[in-house]
Scaffold this motif. Structure first.
Motif, short mmCIF file in Angstrom:
data_model
loop_
_atom_site.label_atom_id
_atom_site.label_comp_id
_atom_site.label_asym_id
_atom_site.label_seq_id
_atom_site.Cartn_x
_atom_site.Cartn_y
_atom_site.Cartn_z
N ARG A 89 0.84 -1.36 0.13
CA ARG A 89 -0.48 0.25 0.22
C ARG A 89 0.95 0.88 -0.10
NH1 ARG A 89 -4.21 1.50 4.09
NH2 ARG A 89 -5.36 3.12 3.78
N ASP A 90 2.04 1.19 0.85
CA ASP A 90 3.14 2.42 1.04
C ASP A 90 4.39 3.02 0.41
OD1 ASP A 90 0.73 3.29 2.83
OD2 ASP A 90 2.14 2.45 4.29
N THR A 91 4.12 1.89 -0.49
CA THR A 91 5.13 1.03 -1.44
C THR A 91 5.51 2.94 -2.59
OG1 THR A 91 4.66 0.11 -2.97
CG2 THR A 91 5.85 -0.93 -0.91
N THR A 92 4.89 3.37 -3.11
CA THR A 92 4.96 4.39 -3.97
C THR A 92 5.27 5.44 -3.17
OG1 THR A 92 2.82 3.65 -5.52
CG2 THR A 92 3.54 5.54 -5.86
N PHE B 63 9.11 7.39 -3.88
CA PHE B 63 9.47 8.83 -4.09
C PHE B 63 10.50 9.55 -3.19
CE2 PHE B 63 5.26 8.47 -6.74
CZ PHE B 63 6.54 9.00 -7.93
N ASN B 64 9.28 9.08 -1.88
CA ASN B 64 11.43 9.65 -1.02
C ASN B 64 12.36 9.83 -0.87
OD1 ASN B 64 9.02 10.14 0.89
ND2 ASN B 64 8.32 8.87 1.83
N LEU C 215 16.60 15.02 6.75
CA LEU C 215 15.07 14.73 6.77
C LEU C 215 13.89 14.16 5.87
CD1 LEU C 215 14.81 19.17 6.91
CD2 LEU C 215 15.09 17.47 8.46
N VAL C 216 15.21 13.80 4.90
CA VAL C 216 14.03 12.96 3.64
C VAL C 216 13.57 11.54 4.97
CG1 VAL C 216 14.01 10.85 1.59
CG2 VAL C 216 14.56 13.86 1.33
N PRO C 217 15.36 10.90 5.41
CA PRO C 217 14.97 9.43 6.17
C PRO C 217 14.21 10.11 7.09
CG PRO C 217 17.25 10.24 5.50
CD PRO C 217 16.34 11.31 4.75
N LEU C 218 13.97 11.01 7.82
CA LEU C 218 13.21 11.91 9.19
C LEU C 218 12.25 10.87 8.63
CD1 LEU C 218 13.21 12.11 12.29
CD2 LEU C 218 13.48 14.40 11.52
N LYS C 219 11.37 11.65 7.71
CA LYS C 219 9.98 11.68 7.20
C LYS C 219 9.72 10.21 7.23
CE LYS C 219 7.42 13.63 3.10
NZ LYS C 219 6.34 12.42 2.77
N ASP C 220 10.55 9.71 6.41
CA ASP C 220 10.00 8.41 5.66
C ASP C 220 10.14 7.26 7.35
OD1 ASP C 220 9.82 6.81 2.53
OD2 ASP C 220 11.04 5.37 4.49
N ILE D 44 7.48 19.63 -2.69
CA ILE D 44 8.40 18.32 -4.26
C ILE D 44 7.26 17.22 -4.16
CG2 ILE D 44 9.59 18.30 -5.65
CD1 ILE D 44 11.13 20.96 -4.42
N ILE D 45 7.71 15.74 -3.52
CA ILE D 45 7.63 14.19 -3.22
C ILE D 45 6.30 14.40 -2.81
CG2 ILE D 45 7.69 12.90 -2.13
CD1 ILE D 45 10.61 13.88 -0.49
N PRO D 46 5.32 14.99 -2.44
CA PRO D 46 3.75 14.92 -2.54
C PRO D 46 3.06 15.46 -3.88
CG PRO D 46 4.66 16.15 0.12
CD PRO D 46 5.45 15.82 -0.76
N GLY D 47 3.82 16.50 -4.80
CA GLY D 47 4.18 17.31 -5.22
C GLY D 47 4.08 15.87 -6.56
N LEU D 48 4.98 14.85 -7.01
CA LEU D 48 5.52 13.79 -8.12
C LEU D 48 4.56 12.79 -7.77
CD1 LEU D 48 8.73 13.78 -7.41
CD2 LEU D 48 7.84 14.27 -9.08
#
Length: 471
Positions: free
Chosen positions: A84-87, A91-92, A274-279, A364-368
């Motif tokens: 479910r969450d792989t997409t 993008f992250n 920040l990207v690893p922190l978000k993911d 940008i990441i959610p935009g993609l």
């Protein structure tokens, strides 16, 4: 392959023998390098590489646009059936990977170009591109692919013109979709290509996506300040000399200069952290509590961070000019250019880069992710290309605004011809103007994120006409 060929032109032009083969020459009477005073003789013909350079840049743009429009959607296709969450994870880490490349480019390639040679600096990305193409070709048998079904762009253009009443295309001014069954079949379509009614459904979906894409443009205007006005502001702040050495200790970096491109590293380093922190932390925490907002609502949050970033830049500029007016300046050498910089340390720029990096996480990441999820199945690449196209529009509008504000009469950005000297400009006013534009965009995006209704997942995977919600 186009990207690789175009990249090869750069080291060729940086090599003296290469310039002889790919560059033209200016006639002797048009050169300006003349010796002596009055009646001196010119030095003969000079090499003229502008046509070669601009041709290379156009080819680079073609290669980059082809990759950007297709690589992210192609990569998401590889993992969309794995959970479910792989997409979202893809993008992250896709965006994180591109910033790894940016760190290598800024930290290593820029240093080599400025302190060793442009030839070695240009050969490095050429080698990386060749290696990337080789790995990509080797991995081709493992990729999830789908057969080509022809371009949907021509069908979308035809439907748009029909909706505008182009009679020679059989269009009327009636609402598009009232008589979709009257659309003629596409006789030249490849097997598996969408039917006319599916083309119409795709067109209606794109008509809903386009206003959202257009609303990203002011964000891109602010985003590209990092490579223009933020960068220029940094050149006029005091930068510590990392290559200083004293008489008692010999520094192996003696003779090297600070690469001005390193000023762009702040934003990239922030993203890598920040990207690893978000993911791994933020997204799972919110998802467990069912608080993870939609892509558009994340974009609203990110736009407020970009608003805060440009406000911080304006405050720093006001403070920098205070130092300049009170003669608290210091001469400094960046690359081969001299600047009369304020004694205010460059670390004052950290908040604006940090805030812009956070905004990228949520815009940008959610935009993609939004462009990929909402795009019609047969138009993933075209929709992703549209997303990046809007970034180019935002950059051009930002440059146009700077040009307008640089007009001689009361132009805020009107500066002396001295290269890089912004001490007589009012660049802070420009930052606050951008903040006002971004604030209006945030309010508009809040309304749009509430009104926009995503398509159900089962309709995203099919070509059936979705029931569109009137906003």
């Amino acid at each position: 392959m186009i990207y690789l060929v175009a990249a090869c032109l750069l080291p060729v032009t940086a090599w003296p023998d290469g310039r002889l083969s790919v560059c033209g020459q200016l006639p002797a009477d048009t050169t300006q390098n003349c010796s002596g005073h009055g009646g001196g003789t010119c030095q003969g013909q000079q090499q003229y590489c502008a046509p070669t350079i601009y041709t290379g840049l156009m080819l680079l743009a073609l290669g980059v646009s082809s990759i950007r429009a297709n690589l992210s959607s192609f990569g998401a296709d590889q993992v969309k059936n794995q959970g479910r969450d792989t997409t979202q994870h893809f993008f992250n880490w896709f965006y994180w990977s591109t910033n790894i490349g940016a760190v290598f480019s800024l930290l290593v390639v820029a240093f080599v170009q400025q302190n060793i040679s442009f030839l070695a600096g240009y050969l490095t990305p050429v080698t990386c591109l060749a290696l990337a193409l080789f790995i990509f070709l080797l991995a081709t048998p493992t990729f999830v692919t789908k057969p080509p079904t022809g371009s949907e762009v021509s069908a979308m253009i035809k439907l748009a013109m029909q909706s505008w009443g182009c009679s020679w295309l059989g269009g009327t001014r009636e609402r598009l979709g009232a008589h979709w069954w009257d659309l003629p079949p596409n006789k030249g379509a490849q097997p598996g290509a969408p039917s006319p009614e599916e083309d119409l459904a795709n067109f209606q979906v794109l008509a809903r996506i386009l206003p959202v894409m257009l609303t990203f443009i002011p964000y891109w205007m602010v985003y590209f300040q990092m490579q223009s006005t933020y960068y220029l502001q940094g050149l006029n702040l005091h930068i510590p000399n990392i290559f200083q050495h004293d008489q008692d200790h010999t520094d192996t970096l003696q003779g090297y200069t600070f690469p001005d491109a390193w000023l762009l590293l702040a934003n990239v380093v922030v993203l890598l952290a920040l990207v690893p922190l978000k993911d791994h932390v933020i997204d799972p925490f919110l998802a467990r509590r069912r608080l993870l907002p939609s892509a558009l609502k994340q974009a609203v949050l990110g736009m407020f961070f970009s608003l805060a970033s440009v406000l911080a830049a304006g405050i720093v500029e006001w403070e920098r000019l205070w130092y300049v007016r009170h003669n608290q300046t210091v001469p400094q050498l960046i690359g081969k250019d001299h600047y009369l910089a304020a004694t205010l340390p460059i670390w004052w720029q950290v908040p604006q880069f940090l805030l812009m990096g956070i905004s990228e996480l949520f815009v940008i990441i959610p935009g993609l992710e939004f462009a990929y999820a909402e795009a019609p199945k047969s138009m993933k690449g075209a929709t992703m290309g549209l997303f990046f196209f809007m970034s180019g529009v935002g950059l051009l509008l930002g440059l146009g605004l700077v040009a307008l504000l640089s007009l001689p009469i009361h132009g805020w950005m009107r500066c002396p011809e001295d290269y890089g000297n912004i001490n007589s400009c009012h660049m802070g006013n420009y930052f606050f103007l951008l903040a006002g534009i971004q604030l209006v965009t945030c309010l508009l995006f809040i309304w749009m994120s509430r009104c926009y209704q995503s398509r159900p997942p089962q309709l995203r995977a099919s070509h059936r006409c979705p029931r569109l919600v009137e906003d």
